[in-house]
Design an enzyme around this catalytic site. Structure first.
Site, PDB file in Angstrom:
ATOM      1  CG  ASP A 113     -42.138  26.773   3.441  1.00  0.00           C
ATOM      2  OD1 ASP A 113     -42.715  27.307   2.468  1.00  0.00           O
ATOM      3  OD2 ASP A 113     -42.530  26.869   4.616  1.00  0.00           O
ATOM      4  CG  ASN A 128     -45.476  29.433   0.845  1.00  0.00           C
ATOM      5  OD1 ASN A 128     -44.945  28.509   1.477  1.00  0.00           O
ATOM      6  ND2 ASN A 128     -46.442  29.228  -0.040  1.00  0.00           N
ATOM      7  CG  ASP A 163     -46.769  26.231   2.557  1.00  0.00           C
ATOM      8  OD1 ASP A 163     -45.547  25.959   2.643  1.00  0.00           O
ATOM      9  OD2 ASP A 163     -47.422  26.104   1.492  1.00  0.00           O
ATOM     10  CG  ASP A 178     -41.921  27.550  -1.825  1.00  0.00           C
ATOM     11  OD1 ASP A 178     -40.768  27.906  -2.138  1.00  0.00           O
ATOM     12  OD2 ASP A 178     -42.480  27.886  -0.762  1.00  0.00           O
ATOM     13  CG  ASP A 196     -41.495  12.651 -11.776  1.00  0.00           C
ATOM     14  OD1 ASP A 196     -41.808  11.731 -12.550  1.00  0.00           O
ATOM     15  OD2 ASP A 196     -40.946  12.474 -10.679  1.00  0.00           O
ATOM     16  CG  ASP A 227     -44.558   7.795 -12.226  1.00  0.00           C
ATOM     17  OD1 ASP A 227     -43.710   7.516 -11.362  1.00  0.00           O
ATOM     18  OD2 ASP A 227     -45.776   7.529 -12.105  1.00  0.00           O
ATOM     19  CD  GLU A 278     -40.788   4.788 -11.250  1.00  0.00           C
ATOM     20  OE1 GLU A 278     -40.654   4.565 -10.035  1.00  0.00           O
ATOM     21  OE2 GLU A 278     -41.843   5.239 -11.743  1.00  0.00           O
ATOM     22  CG  HIS A 284     -39.609   9.623  -5.175  1.00  0.00           C
ATOM     23  ND1 HIS A 284     -38.869   9.367  -6.300  1.00  0.00           N
ATOM     24  CD2 HIS A 284     -40.890   9.348  -5.503  1.00  0.00           C
ATOM     25  CE1 HIS A 284     -39.667   8.954  -7.269  1.00  0.00           C
ATOM     26  NE2 HIS A 284     -40.896   8.927  -6.813  1.00  0.00           N
ATOM     27  CG  ASP A 285     -41.035   5.629  -5.052  1.00  0.00           C
ATOM     28  OD1 ASP A 285     -41.788   6.363  -4.386  1.00  0.00           O
ATOM     29  OD2 ASP A 285     -41.094   5.534  -6.284  1.00  0.00           O
TER      30      ASP A 285
END
Length: 543
Positions: free
Chosen positions: A25, A27, A29, A33, A102, A204, A272, A333-334
């Protein structure tokens, strides 16, 4: 790879997946990013990977954290803008890194302008861009199809008195890929990003794109148990993997190849596809070429046993179509992280396996640190799947937590509160700390990636299993005169591997442990949880 020997970059290279919300990150938040990714490109280049694949960064309401796309040709403001993307791409290329995006073609957000038009009325020109059906005679949904996130895959629209289909969340309506206008629009999206300079797309849920035209019920799953989750109550016989999807995949391949050099496929397509191997391999293409790499997820679910893995690898190699290039994945990521599934002791052995098998490996960010799954307090759960079926531990937040860069506040990831909590041992399990430790798993990944570059046999060489017993998995990699042996001890006890005659006089090129394994009497003694790469003494040393 210093020399390609006629192979393409995606065959010789290693892909590194970045989950952008959690990488860096800039910025303040609490969410990663594009500028953050750009700021860490030197780390990725020094690690030794060849390409980065970034999970979705398109404008999105974030119902499913970017997999609900509201605009395919822009960047979500949370991540930056198109100028930030162009800068990231240019800086990646300046460092010799390729960049993959992706691509989410199966469904959009329900806030995408296409769907807003589609649901406006039954006679809207975009009505048929999505899948609308009348209720069944009893007034219930058209069939028994189940969302992958649980519950019916049909959502009632009161205004137009029809159901629309969503394979995932109701906020993610499926596109109707039988409509030529949909195909043309999505092919234009591919061209938009290829024109911008991206080096490939990860597609995907490719096997979901086409559904059976008459929408019959899916058969019940005789092996279903509640612990498997609601989505597995039926077999997705009619809602996925339809014959027509292969023509679409071939069209996508033709578009990608049109950007290559002489149709050589410099722009790579990765699919995928969670299917049994015999069906997975169809996505390489039979009558026409399809995706370059249908993702091979077998190692994620395989039992961590030497004989079982040897059979799995041999069967996959034997089943590959002619000229098809293999690929391997250990995490994403799954799915649970490698260290969570296998433990820290075997995480290094798994790294050596992934990076020495024949084919293209894909790494998941922070696996090179041995990061494990992170327990997320119930009040901080973000993942919609975890929120829908909380008792089944199906949430994906534990594998999407922030990348730990150093020992400063919030591990150097952000100056704000991270969107997900850090792992408990981040003060010691971080890049800066582990980069100073010569025997950390990060150092091991760097040595393995350097060995792939220095030894063509590890990246593009032939593969052959070797006879082994007990907990040892062993194989030969060979390219030209170079012959290497990879021997992995998948157990917790000392193991002995008898060496073939050609390797009777050899040395340890690389070990997963601090000190080299013992080679004596035409055999190598592997300590508990050790993997080694062996080279005959009459061959060239590592460059």
């Amino acid at each position: 790879m210093a020399a390609s020997f006629g192979f393409l970059w995606w065959q010789t290279g290693v892909i590194y997946q970045i989950y952008p919300r959690s990488f860096q990150d800039t910025n303040a938040d609490g969410v990663g990013d594009l500028k953050g990714i750009e700021s860490r490109l030197d780390y990725l280049a020094s690690l030794g990977v060849d390409a980065i694949w970034i999970s979705p960064i398109y404008p999105s309401p974030m119902a499913d954290f970017g997999y609900d796309v509201a605009d395919y040709c822009d960047i979500d403001a949370r991540f930056g803008g198109l100028a930030d993307f162009d800068s990231l791409l240019a800086q990646a290329h300046a460092r010799g890194l390729r960049l993959l995006l992706d691509f989410v073609p199966n469904h959009t957000s329900d806030r995408h302008p296409w769907f807003v038009e589609s649901r406006a009325s039954r006679n809207n020109p975009k009505r048929d861009w999505y899948i609308w059906r009348d209720p069944a005679p009893d007034g219930w949904p058209p069939n028994n199809w189940i969302s992958d996130f649980g519950g019916p895959a049909w959502e009632w629209d009161e205004a137009t008195r029809q159901y629309y289909y969503h394979a995932f969340l109701k906020q993610q309506p499926d596109l109707n890929w039988r409509n030529p206008a949909v195909r043309a629009a999505m092919y234009d999206v591919m061209r938009f990003w290829f024109d911008r300079g991206v080096d490939g797309l990860r597609i995907d849920v490719l096997w979901h794109l086409v559904k059976a035209a008459d929408f019959p019920d899916n058969p019940p799953n005789p092996a279903w148990q509640p612990a498997l989750g609601d989505m597995h109550r039926v077999l997705q016989l009619h809602s996925t993997d339809q014959p027509e999807v292969h023509a679409i995949a071939a069209d996508m391949r033709a578009i990608a190849d049109s950007y290559g050099s002489g149709g050589r496929g410099d722009r790579v397509l990765i699919g995928e596809i969670y299917l049994p191997v015999d069906r997975l391999l169809h996505y390489y293409g039979r009558e026409r070429a399809e995706v370059h790499l249908p993702f091979n997820f077998q190692l994620i679910d395989a039992p961590w046993q030497a004989r079982a893995l040897a059979t799995l690898i041999a069967d996959y190699e034997a089943a590959l179509p002619p000229d098809a290039w293999p690929n391997w994945v250990l995490g994403n990521h799954d799915r649970p992280r490698v260290a969570a599934r296998l433990g820290q002791a075997q995480a290094g052995v798994a790294a050596m396996l992934l990076l020495t098998l024949r084919g293209t490996p894909t790494l998941y960010y922070a696996d090179e640190l041995g990061l494990s799954d992170v327990a997320i307090p119930p009040a901080q759960v973000q993942d919609p799947r975890g929120l829908r079926e909380p008792t089944l531990a199906l949430g994906r937040d534990p594998v999407r937590t922030p990348m730990p860069w150093d020992g400063s506040e919030n591990a150097g990831f952000t100056a704000a509160r991270p969107w997900l909590p850090l792992h408990a041992d981040w003060p010691v399990r971080n890049v800066a700390r582990m980069a100073q430790e010569p025997h950390s798993i990060l150092a091991l990944y760097r040595r393995l990636l350097a060995a792939r570059r220095a030894h063509p046999a590890l990246a593009i060489g032939d593969f052959a299993l070797l006879d082994a017993e007990g907990d040892i998995l062993a194989y030969q990699r060979r390219f030209g005169a170079e012959r290497l042996i990879v021997a992995l001890n998948l157990g917790g006890n000392l193991q002995r591997l008898e060496l073939p005659d050609w390797a009777s006089d050899c040395r340890v090129l690389l070990s997963t442990l601090a000190h080299a394994a013992l080679v004596e009497d035409r055999a190598v003694l592997l300590r508990a949880d050790e993997g080694v790469i062996l080279m005959a003494n009459n061959q060239n040393s590592e460059g």
